[in-house]
Design a protein around this motif. Structure first.
Motif, PDB file in Angstrom:
ATOM      1  N   ILE A 300      35.578  24.901  22.319  1.00  0.00           N
ATOM      2  CA  ILE A 300      36.125  25.747  21.317  1.00  0.00           C
ATOM      3  C   ILE A 300      34.313  25.965  20.169  1.00  0.00           C
ATOM      4  N   LEU A 301      33.685  25.200  20.826  1.00  0.00           N
ATOM      5  CA  LEU A 301      32.095  25.529  19.816  1.00  0.00           C
ATOM      6  C   LEU A 301      31.597  26.777  20.574  1.00  0.00           C
ATOM      7  N   LYS A 302      31.532  26.875  22.385  1.00  0.00           N
ATOM      8  CA  LYS A 302      31.001  27.157  22.389  1.00  0.00           C
ATOM      9  C   LYS A 302      31.174  28.722  22.811  1.00  0.00           C
ATOM     10  N   GLU A 303      32.595  28.783  21.623  1.00  0.00           N
ATOM     11  CA  GLU A 303      33.347  30.250  21.557  1.00  0.00           C
ATOM     12  C   GLU A 303      32.370  30.716  20.921  1.00  0.00           C
ATOM     13  N   ALA A 304      31.341  29.797  19.949  1.00  0.00           N
ATOM     14  CA  ALA A 304      30.575  30.430  18.580  1.00  0.00           C
ATOM     15  C   ALA A 304      29.919  31.798  19.670  1.00  0.00           C
ATOM     16  N   ASN A 326      28.804  33.312   9.458  1.00  0.00           N
ATOM     17  CA  ASN A 326      27.764  32.313   9.041  1.00  0.00           C
ATOM     18  C   ASN A 326      27.969  30.848   9.905  1.00  0.00           C
ATOM     19  N   MET A 327      29.243  30.775   9.772  1.00  0.00           N
ATOM     20  CA  MET A 327      29.514  29.726  10.739  1.00  0.00           C
ATOM     21  C   MET A 327      29.111  29.618  12.108  1.00  0.00           C
ATOM     22  N   ASN A 328      29.559  30.808  13.015  1.00  0.00           N
ATOM     23  CA  ASN A 328      28.984  30.979  13.957  1.00  0.00           C
ATOM     24  C   ASN A 328      27.961  31.305  14.788  1.00  0.00           C
ATOM     25  N   ILE A 329      27.300  31.923  13.238  1.00  0.00           N
ATOM     26  CA  ILE A 329      25.124  32.075  14.099  1.00  0.00           C
ATOM     27  C   ILE A 329      24.889  30.294  13.571  1.00  0.00           C
ATOM     28  N   TYR A 330      25.497  29.263  12.709  1.00  0.00           N
ATOM     29  CA  TYR A 330      25.342  28.253  12.993  1.00  0.00           C
ATOM     30  C   TYR A 330      25.164  27.152  13.992  1.00  0.00           C
ATOM     31  N   ILE A 331      26.246  27.628  14.081  1.00  0.00           N
ATOM     32  CA  ILE A 331      26.768  26.810  15.959  1.00  0.00           C
ATOM     33  C   ILE A 331      26.212  27.207  16.940  1.00  0.00           C
ATOM     34  N   LYS A 332      26.087  28.571  16.572  1.00  0.00           N
ATOM     35  CA  LYS A 332      25.248  28.809  17.941  1.00  0.00           C
ATOM     36  C   LYS A 332      23.856  27.941  18.316  1.00  0.00           C
ATOM     37  N   SER A 333      23.187  28.048  17.279  1.00  0.00           N
ATOM     38  CA  SER A 333      21.311  28.081  16.731  1.00  0.00           C
ATOM     39  C   SER A 333      21.599  26.028  17.034  1.00  0.00           C
ATOM     40  N   LEU A 334      22.746  25.399  16.893  1.00  0.00           N
ATOM     41  CA  LEU A 334      22.726  23.813  17.313  1.00  0.00           C
ATOM     42  C   LEU A 334      22.534  23.819  18.918  1.00  0.00           C
ATOM     43  N   LEU A 335      23.859  24.746  19.372  1.00  0.00           N
ATOM     44  CA  LEU A 335      23.820  24.473  20.737  1.00  0.00           C
ATOM     45  C   LEU A 335      23.255  24.616  21.635  1.00  0.00           C
ATOM     46  N   ILE A 340      22.399  23.363  25.335  1.00  0.00           N
ATOM     47  CA  ILE A 340      23.928  23.232  25.452  1.00  0.00           C
ATOM     48  C   ILE A 340      24.604  24.584  25.809  1.00  0.00           C
ATOM     49  N   LYS A 341      24.509  25.231  27.330  1.00  0.00           N
ATOM     50  CA  LYS A 341      24.399  26.402  27.614  1.00  0.00           C
ATOM     51  C   LYS A 341      25.728  27.109  27.514  1.00  0.00           C
ATOM     52  N   LEU A 342      25.369  28.429  27.366  1.00  0.00           N
ATOM     53  CA  LEU A 342      26.580  29.674  26.851  1.00  0.00           C
ATOM     54  C   LEU A 342      27.376  29.443  28.277  1.00  0.00           C
ATOM     55  N   ASP A 343      28.556  29.639  28.789  1.00  0.00           N
ATOM     56  CA  ASP A 343      29.540  29.193  29.962  1.00  0.00           C
ATOM     57  C   ASP A 343      29.686  31.163  30.230  1.00  0.00           C
ATOM     58  N   ARG A 344      29.468  31.572  31.363  1.00  0.00           N
ATOM     59  CA  ARG A 344      28.988  32.990  31.627  1.00  0.00           C
ATOM     60  C   ARG A 344      30.778  33.102  32.661  1.00  0.00           C
ATOM     61  N   ASN A 345      31.343  31.927  32.462  1.00  0.00           N
ATOM     62  CA  ASN A 345      32.538  31.888  33.769  1.00  0.00           C
ATOM     63  C   ASN A 345      33.394  31.798  32.809  1.00  0.00           C
ATOM     64  N   VAL A 346      33.612  32.338  31.639  1.00  0.00           N
ATOM     65  CA  VAL A 346      34.810  32.085  30.526  1.00  0.00           C
ATOM     66  C   VAL A 346      35.829  32.873  30.901  1.00  0.00           C
ATOM     67  N   LYS A 347      37.011  32.809  31.435  1.00  0.00           N
ATOM     68  CA  LYS A 347      37.953  34.290  31.706  1.00  0.00           C
ATOM     69  C   LYS A 347      38.349  35.417  30.493  1.00  0.00           C
ATOM     70  N   ASP A 348      38.018  36.316  30.115  1.00  0.00           N
ATOM     71  CA  ASP A 348      38.464  36.795  29.719  1.00  0.00           C
ATOM     72  C   ASP A 348      40.876  36.827  29.517  1.00  0.00           C
ATOM     73  N   TYR A 349      40.691  36.927  28.149  1.00  0.00           N
ATOM     74  CA  TYR A 349      42.402  37.877  28.109  1.00  0.00           C
ATOM     75  C   TYR A 349      42.939  38.912  28.301  1.00  0.00           C
ATOM     76  N   GLY A 350      41.972  39.803  28.669  1.00  0.00           N
ATOM     77  CA  GLY A 350      42.681  40.691  28.624  1.00  0.00           C
ATOM     78  C   GLY A 350      42.713  41.725  27.163  1.00  0.00           C
ATOM     79  N   VAL A 351      42.223  43.070  27.036  1.00  0.00           N
ATOM     80  CA  VAL A 351      42.781  43.750  25.635  1.00  0.00           C
ATOM     81  C   VAL A 351      43.812  43.541  24.987  1.00  0.00           C
TER      82      VAL A 351
END
Length: 456
Positions: A300-304, A326-335, A340-351
């Motif tokens: 969930i945190l990596k969604e940031a 601001n919380m997303n920005i903060y969490i990104k900085s901590l990750l 802790i890397k961005l997962d580029r294989n996360v499946k999108d939900y559709g528009v």
């Protein structure tokens, strides 16, 4: 010399966003070449000015690029309300007999977000963490296109057009040398009161500084505006919240209504980002040792990582007035700090099927931000002021990628337009040029200071 080489030599980066080096973006062939003429943030006038004054440059640059990369479609995406700009661009298209289409949209925020614009023009969704080329698109901001046109005549990027707005004597457009001191620009624009704040960029995604601190800030290739507001404006308080208070508010005030997620522009095009879930999870996760959290919490945190930091969630949609962006920005900085890397294989939900009904009106947003009194009319686009400075401090990392490496040393004499720092053409980075004539006063791996007074 190829177009790619000319763009590289000129040191061109994306002028309307994060500063991605433009020569890296050119493929051999593309389906859609898109000009971003939407001027994303509320209030800003720079791109509107460029479309009026330099429509010919924009159209000629698009034509050259389109031919170079065999673009099947060349489209300018802009707002319906920019009637004078559309007229100027249409006249330039007619004059050039160019195969360019103008697509217009209602004024909503953030239309100028690259992924939002690509979806609205093509109905294609760029995968979360992806780039437009993955869906057959290349996007250039209109300011970038003006620079590309100049590069055809071997003119490098040495200056920047900027909007000067808000609590100023005369709202205007200025042309400032790269590396010019922001406080000096404000002085020359009639701002003499240090007891105010300056927004560098737009009110939603820009950085907020006490005006006194702008003495240590300098024009970059991506600097688009300076907006002066009172230091007691509620936006200043929102932007200056500390992380401990932000986390406390997440624990005690977030009602999990999900309004932030329902209006999130990236969520609406199907990206896996839910600011309300990031808020809830952040409130009770171990953020001091973020890597020690469970896999479910980290997912969930990596969604940031997929947050575009547009600010809609906290400045428009949140009924509790707390800080999902601001919380997303903060969490990104901590990750990132924890590697802790961005997962580029996360499946999108559709528009989201309700996307057309969840647009955020720019006019309404401006009123909610209590900035509507600064929504100046088009008369402010006339007669741009040229800023003159005797010294510049040119940063070597003002773009995505690696910093440029200084080619000059203290005591060297340099001319305006001379290359002073470089990056190899096959690397992600951009060359940097002197913006004034002068003597190098200081040079290291971070910046080059040039004194124009020392040559008098």
């Amino acid at each position: 010399m190829s177009l790619k080489e000319k763009i590289y030599n000129a040191g061109i980066v994306g002028a309307g966003g994060a500063g991605f080096p433009s020569h890296i973006k050119l493929p051999e062939k593309v389906e859609y070449l898109i000009a971003n003429a939407a001027e994303c943030e509320p209030l800003l006038k720079t791109d509107q000015f460029l479309m009026l004054k330099y429509a010919d440059k924009i159209i000629k640059a698009l034509t050259v690029i389109g031919n170079e990369i065999s673009a099947e479609h060349i489209i300018i995406g802009t707002k319906k309300k920019y009637t004078k700009q559309i007229e100027a661009l249409s006249e330039a298209i007619k004059k050039e007999n160019a195969p360019i289409e103008i697509k217009t949209f209602k004024s909503f925020y953030p239309l100028g977000d690259e992924q939002t614009l690509v979806y609205n023009i093509t109905k294609r969704v760029i995968k979360a963490g992806g780039i437009p080329l993955e869906v057959g698109c290349v996007v250039f901001n209109v300011a970038t296109l003006c620079n590309i046109y100049d590069s055809l005549s071997d003119i490098p990027v040495t200056s920047k057009y900027m909007s000067i707005l808000g609590e100023v004597d005369k709202p205007s457009i200025v042309k400032a040398p790269i590396g010019a001191n922001l406080r000096e620009i404000l002085y020359q624009s009639g701002v003499n009161d240090d007891n105010k704040y300056a927004i560098v960029g737009g009110p939603m995604m820009g950085r907020y500084y006490p005006i006194k601190e702008t003495n240590n800030l300098f024009v970059k290739k991506t600097t688009g505006a300076l907006i002066v507001i009172d230091n007691d404006h509620y936006l200043v308080k929102k932007k200056n919240i500390n992380y401990d208070k932000m986390i406390s508010l997440a624990k005690c005030s977030c009602i999990q209504c999900s309004a932030c997620s329902e209006l999130c522009p990236r969520n609406l095009i199907g990206h896996k980002i839910h600011p309300h879930l990031v808020m809830r999870t952040s409130a009770f996760a171990d953020l001091d040792n973020i890597e020690n959290n469970s896999e479910n919490v980290l997912d969930i945190l990596k969604e940031a990582y997929f947050c575009c930091e547009c600010g809609i969630c906290e400045l428009y949609s949140c009924p509790m007035g707390i800080n999902p962006s601001n919380m997303n920005i903060y969490i990104k900085s901590l990750l990132r700090k924890a590697n802790i890397k961005l997962d580029r294989n996360v499946k999108d939900y559709g528009v989201n099927s309700s996307i057309e009904y969840r647009r955020v009106s720019t006019n309404r947003l401006t009123r909610i931000l209590e900035l509507d009194k600064y929504a100046h009319d088009e008369a402010d686009l006339d007669n741009p002021k040229e800023i003159k400075v005797s010294k510049v401090c040119i940063e070597l990392r003002q773009h995505i990628g690696m910093p440029a490496e200084a080619l000059v040393k203290e005591g060297d004499s340099v001319k305006e337009g001379q290359i002073i720092a470089a990056v190899p053409m096959d690397k992600v980075g951009a060359n940097i040029h002197s913006s004034i004539n002068g003597i190098v006063e200081y040079a290291d791996s971070e910046k080059i200071v040039i004194n124009g007074e020392s040559i008098k």
